[in-house]
Scaffold this motif. Structure first.
Motif, mmCIF file in Angstrom:
data_model
loop_
_atom_site.group_PDB
_atom_site.id
_atom_site.type_symbol
_atom_site.label_atom_id
_atom_site.label_comp_id
_atom_site.label_asym_id
_atom_site.label_seq_id
_atom_site.Cartn_x
_atom_site.Cartn_y
_atom_site.Cartn_z
ATOM 1 N N LEU A 181 56.159 -50.862 -40.846
ATOM 2 C CA LEU A 181 56.008 -52.296 -40.622
ATOM 3 C C LEU A 181 55.850 -53.036 -41.951
ATOM 4 C CD1 LEU A 181 53.656 -52.316 -37.497
ATOM 5 C CD2 LEU A 181 56.044 -53.069 -37.577
ATOM 6 N N ILE A 182 55.079 -52.447 -42.859
ATOM 7 C CA ILE A 182 54.908 -53.049 -44.187
ATOM 8 C C ILE A 182 56.236 -53.048 -44.930
ATOM 9 C CG2 ILE A 182 53.837 -52.739 -46.449
ATOM 10 C CD1 ILE A 182 51.367 -51.641 -45.007
ATOM 11 N N ARG A 183 56.951 -51.927 -44.873
ATOM 12 C CA ARG A 183 58.224 -51.807 -45.586
ATOM 13 C C ARG A 183 59.278 -52.760 -45.019
ATOM 14 N NH1 ARG A 183 62.699 -48.203 -44.940
ATOM 15 N NH2 ARG A 183 63.837 -47.897 -46.905
ATOM 16 N N PHE A 184 59.345 -52.860 -43.685
ATOM 17 C CA PHE A 184 60.317 -53.758 -43.067
ATOM 18 C C PHE A 184 60.102 -55.192 -43.543
ATOM 19 C CE2 PHE A 184 60.617 -50.951 -38.987
ATOM 20 C CZ PHE A 184 61.213 -49.957 -39.730
ATOM 21 N N GLU A 185 58.820 -55.584 -43.652
ATOM 22 C CA GLU A 185 58.495 -56.945 -44.067
ATOM 23 C C GLU A 185 58.788 -57.158 -45.545
ATOM 24 O OE1 GLU A 185 57.364 -60.818 -44.254
ATOM 25 O OE2 GLU A 185 57.729 -59.592 -42.465
ATOM 26 N N GLU A 186 58.363 -56.216 -46.382
ATOM 27 C CA GLU A 186 58.547 -56.372 -47.822
ATOM 28 C C GLU A 186 60.020 -56.413 -48.217
ATOM 29 O OE1 GLU A 186 56.359 -53.166 -49.572
ATOM 30 O OE2 GLU A 186 54.456 -54.265 -49.563
ATOM 31 N N LYS A 187 60.825 -55.568 -47.578
ATOM 32 C CA LYS A 187 62.246 -55.481 -47.932
ATOM 33 C C LYS A 187 63.143 -56.319 -47.031
ATOM 34 C CE LYS A 187 61.933 -50.912 -50.065
ATOM 35 N NZ LYS A 187 62.287 -51.422 -51.407
ATOM 36 N N LYS A 188 62.525 -56.992 -46.056
ATOM 37 C CA LYS A 188 63.283 -57.850 -45.146
ATOM 38 C C LYS A 188 64.419 -57.086 -44.453
ATOM 39 C CE LYS A 188 60.739 -61.232 -46.651
ATOM 40 N NZ LYS A 188 59.584 -61.682 -45.831
ATOM 41 N N ILE A 189 64.083 -55.910 -43.930
ATOM 42 C CA ILE A 189 65.108 -55.052 -43.319
ATOM 43 C C ILE A 189 64.828 -54.792 -41.830
ATOM 44 C CG2 ILE A 189 65.759 -53.909 -45.472
ATOM 45 C CD1 ILE A 189 63.938 -51.579 -44.663
ATOM 46 N N GLY A 190 64.005 -55.651 -41.242
ATOM 47 C CA GLY A 190 63.681 -55.465 -39.831
ATOM 48 C C GLY A 190 64.913 -55.462 -38.942
ATOM 49 N N LEU A 191 65.825 -56.405 -39.162
ATOM 50 C CA LEU A 191 67.040 -56.490 -38.349
ATOM 51 C C LEU A 191 67.898 -55.245 -38.538
ATOM 52 C CD1 LEU A 191 68.932 -58.019 -36.479
ATOM 53 C CD2 LEU A 191 69.887 -59.184 -38.489
ATOM 54 N N ARG A 192 68.012 -54.776 -39.764
ATOM 55 C CA ARG A 192 68.808 -53.572 -40.028
ATOM 56 C C ARG A 192 68.252 -52.378 -39.262
ATOM 57 N NH1 ARG A 192 68.787 -50.904 -45.911
ATOM 58 N NH2 ARG A 192 66.934 -49.903 -45.027
ATOM 59 N N GLU A 193 66.928 -52.255 -39.234
ATOM 60 C CA GLU A 193 66.308 -51.137 -38.525
ATOM 61 C C GLU A 193 66.489 -51.273 -37.021
ATOM 62 O OE1 GLU A 193 65.004 -48.388 -39.770
ATOM 63 O OE2 GLU A 193 65.457 -49.053 -41.806
ATOM 64 N N ARG A 194 66.443 -52.483 -36.519
ATOM 65 C CA ARG A 194 66.702 -52.700 -35.084
ATOM 66 C C ARG A 194 68.115 -52.223 -34.726
ATOM 67 N NH1 ARG A 194 63.358 -56.709 -32.467
ATOM 68 N NH2 ARG A 194 61.979 -57.805 -33.914
ATOM 69 N N LEU A 195 69.079 -52.586 -35.563
ATOM 70 C CA LEU A 195 70.472 -52.221 -35.298
ATOM 71 C C LEU A 195 70.678 -50.719 -35.382
ATOM 72 C CD1 LEU A 195 72.309 -55.103 -37.199
ATOM 73 C CD2 LEU A 195 71.964 -54.852 -34.724
ATOM 74 N N LYS A 196 69.961 -50.050 -36.293
ATOM 75 C CA LYS A 196 70.042 -48.593 -36.396
ATOM 76 C C LYS A 196 69.621 -47.943 -35.091
ATOM 77 C CE LYS A 196 69.304 -47.587 -41.321
ATOM 78 N NZ LYS A 196 68.344 -46.952 -42.279
ATOM 79 N N GLN A 197 68.516 -48.432 -34.525
ATOM 80 C CA GLN A 197 68.037 -47.861 -33.281
ATOM 81 C C GLN A 197 68.951 -48.213 -32.111
ATOM 82 O OE1 GLN A 197 65.725 -45.503 -33.099
ATOM 83 N NE2 GLN A 197 65.683 -45.738 -35.338
ATOM 84 N N CYS A 198 69.584 -49.361 -32.186
ATOM 85 C CA CYS A 198 70.566 -49.736 -31.150
ATOM 86 C C CYS A 198 71.717 -48.734 -31.126
ATOM 87 C CB CYS A 198 71.106 -51.138 -31.412
ATOM 88 S SG CYS A 198 69.984 -52.480 -30.987
ATOM 89 N N ARG A 199 72.167 -48.326 -32.306
ATOM 90 C CA ARG A 199 73.274 -47.361 -32.383
ATOM 91 C C ARG A 199 72.851 -45.996 -31.853
ATOM 92 N NH1 ARG A 199 74.323 -50.246 -37.269
ATOM 93 N NH2 ARG A 199 73.123 -48.741 -38.498
ATOM 94 N N LYS A 200 71.608 -45.613 -32.091
ATOM 95 C CA LYS A 200 71.126 -44.315 -31.645
ATOM 96 C C LYS A 200 70.754 -44.322 -30.163
ATOM 97 C CE LYS A 200 69.325 -43.011 -36.194
ATOM 98 N NZ LYS A 200 68.121 -42.713 -37.004
ATOM 99 N N ASN A 201 70.355 -45.485 -29.671
ATOM 100 C CA ASN A 201 69.939 -45.611 -28.263
ATOM 101 C C ASN A 201 70.622 -46.832 -27.646
ATOM 102 O OD1 ASN A 201 67.425 -43.596 -28.233
ATOM 103 N ND2 ASN A 201 67.238 -44.857 -30.078
ATOM 104 N N PRO A 202 71.958 -46.806 -27.494
ATOM 105 C CA PRO A 202 72.683 -47.994 -27.009
ATOM 106 C C PRO A 202 72.235 -48.469 -25.628
ATOM 107 C CG PRO A 202 74.085 -46.030 -26.986
ATOM 108 C CD PRO A 202 72.861 -45.673 -27.767
ATOM 109 N N HIS A 203 71.721 -47.553 -24.810
ATOM 110 C CA HIS A 203 71.265 -47.950 -23.475
ATOM 111 C C HIS A 203 69.973 -48.761 -23.526
ATOM 112 C CE1 HIS A 203 69.268 -44.220 -24.551
ATOM 113 N NE2 HIS A 203 68.378 -44.419 -23.607
ATOM 114 N N LYS A 204 69.319 -48.808 -24.706
ATOM 115 C CA LYS A 204 68.095 -49.587 -24.874
ATOM 116 C C LYS A 204 68.347 -50.796 -25.791
ATOM 117 C CE LYS A 204 64.963 -45.674 -24.146
ATOM 118 N NZ LYS A 204 64.435 -46.177 -22.858
ATOM 119 N N PHE A 205 69.575 -51.258 -25.821
ATOM 120 C CA PHE A 205 69.977 -52.346 -26.711
ATOM 121 C C PHE A 205 69.054 -53.560 -26.593
ATOM 122 C CE2 PHE A 205 72.379 -56.305 -27.263
ATOM 123 C CZ PHE A 205 72.861 -56.143 -28.558
ATOM 124 N N LEU A 206 68.794 -54.004 -25.393
ATOM 125 C CA LEU A 206 67.984 -55.199 -25.189
ATOM 126 C C LEU A 206 66.551 -54.992 -25.670
ATOM 127 C CD1 LEU A 206 69.224 -56.350 -21.663
ATOM 128 C CD2 LEU A 206 69.844 -57.273 -23.899
#
Length: 268
Positions: free
Chosen positions: A105-130
Motif C-alpha cells: 500500500l505504501i509502495r503503490f502510493e509512493e510510486k503512483k502504481i495503484g492502477l497498474r497493480e489493479r490491471l495486473k490482477q485483472c489479467r490474472k483473475n479476469p472473472h474478478k474484473f469488477l
C-alpha cells in the motif's frame, strides 16, 4: 534468508539471479555496484541460461558447495527442474499478508502504481474484473499475495523436488532453529554467526531495506509495523478472507497475532 545462508563458509549468496541476468540497467552487484567489473557476475547477462550455475560454481571459492538463488519467479526455475548436474532444493519463504499489505500500500502510493497493480490482477483473475476496478487497493494486495504464493506452491508440488516451507515468523523469532534446520537439510554445518550476515562480503543483489533491518538488530528483529499502519478493519479483512485462509490451509499455516504459524506446531 539468502544472506544468512550465504554467510555459511560453504555457501554463496547470489541474490535474485533472474534480475542480474537482465544486465547492468536492471540490477547491480551490491559490493561492486556494477556487473562487468564483478569477479562473480561479469558477463552473466550474456551467458545461456543452461550455463549460469555451472559458470558461477567455477568462479566461487573451491570450498563452496551450495549456491542460493533468491529469484522469486517459479518460471525462472522450471528449466532446471530436471537438470541432474545439481541437487536442487526449494524453499518457500512465506511472508505475512498483513505485513506485505502494508508494504505494498505504501509502495503503490509512493510510486503512483495503484492502477497498474489493479490491471495486473485483472489479467490474472479476469472473472474478478469488477472487484479490482471498483474495490480498494487492499483487495488488490490480498489477491497479489494469493497469486504469488499459490503459483510458487503449485510449482513446488509439480516439480517433485525436496522443499521446505518457512515463515518470516520462524526466521525472525527462532533464527537459530530455522537456519539450523535448513542447513542440516542441505547437508551443511550451521554456524550461529550466519545470523550476522552484514559481517560478511556478499556479491549479488541486496535490497536497500536490509541496511535498515541490520540497524534494528538484524535477524533477531521482528518487523511488526503493519500493526500500527493497518486499521483493525483492514486486518480483519485479510485474516477473514476466504481465499487467503484456503491457501494457508494448503500450506499448513494459520494466522497468529504476530505472524504466520505452522498448524503442526500448535503448542509452539
Amino acid at each position: 534468508l539468502s544472506l544468512m545462508l550465504g554467510s555459511n563458509s560453504k555457501v554463496e549468496h547470489l541474490g535474485e539471479l533472474k534480475n542480474l541476468c537482465k544486465g547492468q540497467d536492471e540490477a547491480r552487484c551490491y559490493i561492486c555496484d556494477e556487473l562487468n567489473g564483478c569477479s562473480l557476475f561479469h558477463g552473466i547477462d550474456k551467458l545461456p541460461k543452461s550455463e549460469l550455475y555451472e559458470t558461477l560454481f567455477s568462479r566461487v571459492d573451491d570450498k563452496v558447495d551450495v549456491l542460493v538463488d533468491a529469484s522469486k519467479k517459479s518460471a525462472w526455475f522450471k528449466d532446471f527442474v530436471d537438470d541432474e548436474r545439481y541437487d536442487i532444493r526449494l524453499i518457500h519463504l512465506v511472508r505475512d499478508p498483513r505485513a506485505l499489505a502494508r508494504r505494498w500500500l505504501i509502495r503503490f502510493e509512493e510510486k503512483k502504481i495503484g492502477l497498474r497493480e489493479r490491471l495486473k490482477q485483472c489479467r490474472k483473475n479476469p472473472h474478478k474484473f469488477l472487484l479490482f476496478i471498483f474495490g480498494d487497493l487492499l483487495t488488490t494486495c490480498i489477491y497479489k499475495w494469493v497469486s504469488q504464493n499459490r503459483k510458487i506452491a503449485i510449482f513446488i508440488r509439480r516439480s517433485g523436488l525436496p522443499f521446505k516451507t518457512i515463515t518470516y515468523r520462524d526466521l525472525a523469532l527462532n533464527p537459530d532453529s530455522a537456519l539450523k534446520s535448513i542447513c542440516s537439510w542441505a547437508g551443511l554445518d550451521y554456524d550461529p554467526e550466519q545470523k550476522s550476515y552484514w559481517k560478511y562480503e556478499h556479491h549479488g543483489t541486496q535490497k536497500s531495506e536490509y541496511e535498515w533491518v541490520r540497524k534494528q538488530g538484524g535477524a533477531q528483529y521482528f518487523d511488526q509495523r503493519w500493526k500500527d499502519y493497518l486499521t483493525q478493519n483492514q486486518v480483519k479483512r485479510i485474516e477473514n478472507n476466504a481465499v487467503i485462509k484456503k491457501l494457508l490451509g494448503r500450506l499448513s499455516l494459520r494466522f497468529s497475532p504476530e505472524g504466520l504459524k505452522s498448524i503442526k506446531r500448535v503448542n509452539d
